[in-house]
Design an enzyme around this catalytic site. Structure first.
Site, PDB file in Angstrom:
ATOM      1  N   GLU A  99       0.841  -1.201   0.000  1.00 57.45           N
ATOM      2  CA  GLU A  99       0.000   0.000   0.000  1.00 57.45           C
ATOM      3  C   GLU A  99       0.881   1.257   0.000  1.00 57.45           C
ATOM      4  OE1 GLU A  99      -2.432   1.582  -0.781  1.00 57.45           O
ATOM      5  OE2 GLU A  99      -4.065   1.379   0.649  1.00 57.45           O
ATOM      6  N   ASP A 100       0.327   2.372  -0.462  1.00 52.88           N
ATOM      7  CA  ASP A 100       1.093   3.619  -0.463  1.00 52.88           C
ATOM      8  C   ASP A 100       1.186   4.236   0.926  1.00 52.88           C
ATOM      9  OD1 ASP A 100      -1.625   4.287  -0.369  1.00 52.88           O
ATOM     10  OD2 ASP A 100      -1.607   5.530  -2.163  1.00 52.88           O
ATOM     11  N   ASP A 103      -3.502   5.818   6.707  1.00 55.31           N
ATOM     12  CA  ASP A 103      -3.908   7.082   7.318  1.00 55.31           C
ATOM     13  C   ASP A 103      -4.844   6.760   8.494  1.00 55.31           C
ATOM     14  OD1 ASP A 103      -4.228   9.875   7.500  1.00 55.31           O
ATOM     15  OD2 ASP A 103      -5.893   9.887   6.106  1.00 55.31           O
ATOM     16  N   THR A 104      -6.157   6.794   8.294  1.00 56.65           N
ATOM     17  CA  THR A 104      -7.062   6.395   9.379  1.00 56.65           C
ATOM     18  C   THR A 104      -6.975   4.889   9.629  1.00 56.65           C
ATOM     19  OG1 THR A 104      -8.915   5.947   7.894  1.00 56.65           O
ATOM     20  CG2 THR A 104      -8.711   8.200   8.756  1.00 56.65           C
ATOM     21  N   THR A 107      -9.228   1.748   5.340  1.00 59.22           N
ATOM     22  CA  THR A 107      -9.119   0.998   4.078  1.00 59.22           C
ATOM     23  C   THR A 107      -8.472  -0.364   4.310  1.00 59.22           C
ATOM     24  OG1 THR A 107      -8.806   3.107   2.950  1.00 59.22           O
ATOM     25  CG2 THR A 107      -8.252   1.128   1.705  1.00 59.22           C
ATOM     26  N   LEU A 108      -7.324  -0.348   4.987  1.00 63.23           N
ATOM     27  CA  LEU A 108      -6.598  -1.606   5.138  1.00 63.23           C
ATOM     28  C   LEU A 108      -7.272  -2.560   6.112  1.00 63.23           C
ATOM     29  CD1 LEU A 108      -2.828  -0.748   4.927  1.00 63.23           C
ATOM     30  CD2 LEU A 108      -4.176  -2.219   3.440  1.00 63.23           C
ATOM     31  N   ASP A 159      -0.941  11.077  -5.083  1.00 65.92           N
ATOM     32  CA  ASP A 159      -1.414  12.170  -5.953  1.00 65.92           C
ATOM     33  C   ASP A 159      -2.107  13.284  -5.193  1.00 65.92           C
ATOM     34  OD1 ASP A 159      -3.729  10.506  -5.283  1.00 65.92           O
ATOM     35  OD2 ASP A 159      -4.808  11.744  -6.726  1.00 65.92           O
ATOM     36  N   ARG A 165       1.895  12.131  -9.137  1.00 60.11           N
ATOM     37  CA  ARG A 165       2.252  10.754  -8.773  1.00 60.11           C
ATOM     38  C   ARG A 165       3.693  10.412  -9.164  1.00 60.11           C
ATOM     39  NH1 ARG A 165      -2.279   7.803  -7.114  1.00 60.11           N
ATOM     40  NH2 ARG A 165      -4.249   8.316  -8.097  1.00 60.11           N
TER      41      ARG A 165
HETATM   42  P1  5GP Z   1      -7.152   5.371   5.149  1.00 62.02           P
HETATM   43  O1  5GP Z   1      -8.297   4.444   4.864  1.00 62.02           O
HETATM   44  O2  5GP Z   1      -6.004   4.726   5.873  1.00 62.02           O
HETATM   45  O3  5GP Z   1      -7.641   6.610   5.871  1.00 62.02           O
HETATM   46  O4  5GP Z   1      -6.714   5.948   3.762  1.00 62.02           O
HETATM   47  C1  5GP Z   1      -5.721   5.445   2.981  1.00 62.02           C
HETATM   48  C2  5GP Z   1      -5.783   6.106   1.616  1.00 62.02           C
HETATM   49  O5  5GP Z   1      -6.012   7.532   1.716  1.00 62.02           O
HETATM   50  C3  5GP Z   1      -4.455   5.976   0.921  1.00 62.02           C
HETATM   51  O6  5GP Z   1      -4.381   4.782   0.183  1.00 62.02           O
HETATM   52  C4  5GP Z   1      -4.420   7.220   0.047  1.00 62.02           C
HETATM   53  O7  5GP Z   1      -5.071   6.966  -1.171  1.00 62.02           O
HETATM   54  C5  5GP Z   1      -5.217   8.251   0.813  1.00 62.02           C
HETATM   55  N1  5GP Z   1      -4.325   9.164   1.569  1.00 62.02           N
HETATM   56  C6  5GP Z   1      -4.206   9.257   2.903  1.00 62.02           C
HETATM   57  N2  5GP Z   1      -3.299  10.203   3.250  1.00 62.02           N
HETATM   58  C7  5GP Z   1      -2.844  10.727   2.087  1.00 62.02           C
HETATM   59  C8  5GP Z   1      -1.861  11.738   1.773  1.00 62.02           C
HETATM   60  O8  5GP Z   1      -1.229  12.378   2.623  1.00 62.02           O
HETATM   61  N3  5GP Z   1      -1.656  11.999   0.442  1.00 62.02           N
HETATM   62  C9  5GP Z   1      -2.326  11.339  -0.537  1.00 62.02           C
HETATM   63  N4  5GP Z   1      -2.040  11.668  -1.794  1.00 62.02           N
HETATM   64  N5  5GP Z   1      -3.254  10.377  -0.285  1.00 62.02           N
HETATM   65  C10 5GP Z   1      -3.497  10.071   1.020  1.00 62.02           C
END
Ligand code: 5GP
Length: 181
Positions: A99-100, A103-104, A107-108, A159, A165
């Protein structure tokens, strides 16, 4: 489009390259002699994925998923919608999700739950970046290149509105420009 005048470098290409080497070495040790299905999450993980898999020693197969997540401030469960599913069965396989950024964690966490029901032998997560201060659900990546502060980052696959990207470094939006992108 996005102008680099509004951005600063957070992690250089050189530091990222070095750290990916260290993480790949860890994965090589942990999966020595096994074969691994490496699942990239499109589109953000694609450059990290390409850099990482080239450094893996064990037998590797590629697969990819596209997912979108519906999580918001009031919804503590979140939900993932699979837009492109795996081509491969993962029953009995060692699976590594690439994964890139976490954050929260919604998703994972949800993706892991969905894939666990398909009975893989093992299921681990490797992320390029982690923002632990933003976590809303309990999930810890098994491998991580860098933990970063709560900043919006772009580059190495990440992005802003599909731009940026291809940037070779990880950049963050300078606070004074955050509302002007
Ligand atoms: P989560 O479900 O963990 O909140 O979100 C993960 C997804 O949010 C990542 O795969 C990415 O697409 C997007 N995301 C979260 N933080 C960032 C950030 O700082 N920059 C970008 N470009 N995308 C982010």
């Amino acid at each position: 489009m996005i102008s680099k005048e509004k951005l600063n470098i957070l992690i250089s290409e050189e530091d990222m390259k070095k750290r990916i080497g260290e993480v790949a070495a860890q994965i090589n040790r942990d999966y020595a002699g096994k074969n691994l299905l490496v699942v990239g999450i499109l589109k953000g993980a694609i450059l990290f994925y390409a850099d990482l898999v080239r450094l893996l020693d064990m037998d590797v197969q590629f697969d990819f998923m596209t997912i979108s997540s519906y999580g918001n401030a009031t919804d503590s469960t979140g939900e993932v919608k699979i837009r492109k599913d795996l081509d491969t069965s993962i029953v009995g396989r060692d699976v590594l999700i690439v994964e890139d950024i976490v954050d929260t964690g919604l998703t994972l966490k949800n993706l892991k739950e969905v894939l666990s029901t398909r009975k893989p032998a093992s299921l681990k997560i490797c992320t390029m970046l982690d923002k632990p201060s933003r976590r809303r659900v309990e999930i810890r990546p098994d491998y991580c290149c860098f933990e970063i502060p709560d900043r919006f980052v772009i580059g190495c696959g990440l992005d802003y509105a599909q731009w940026g990207r291809q940037f070779k470094d990880i950049w963050y939006v300078r606070p004074e420009f955050i509302d002007t992108l």
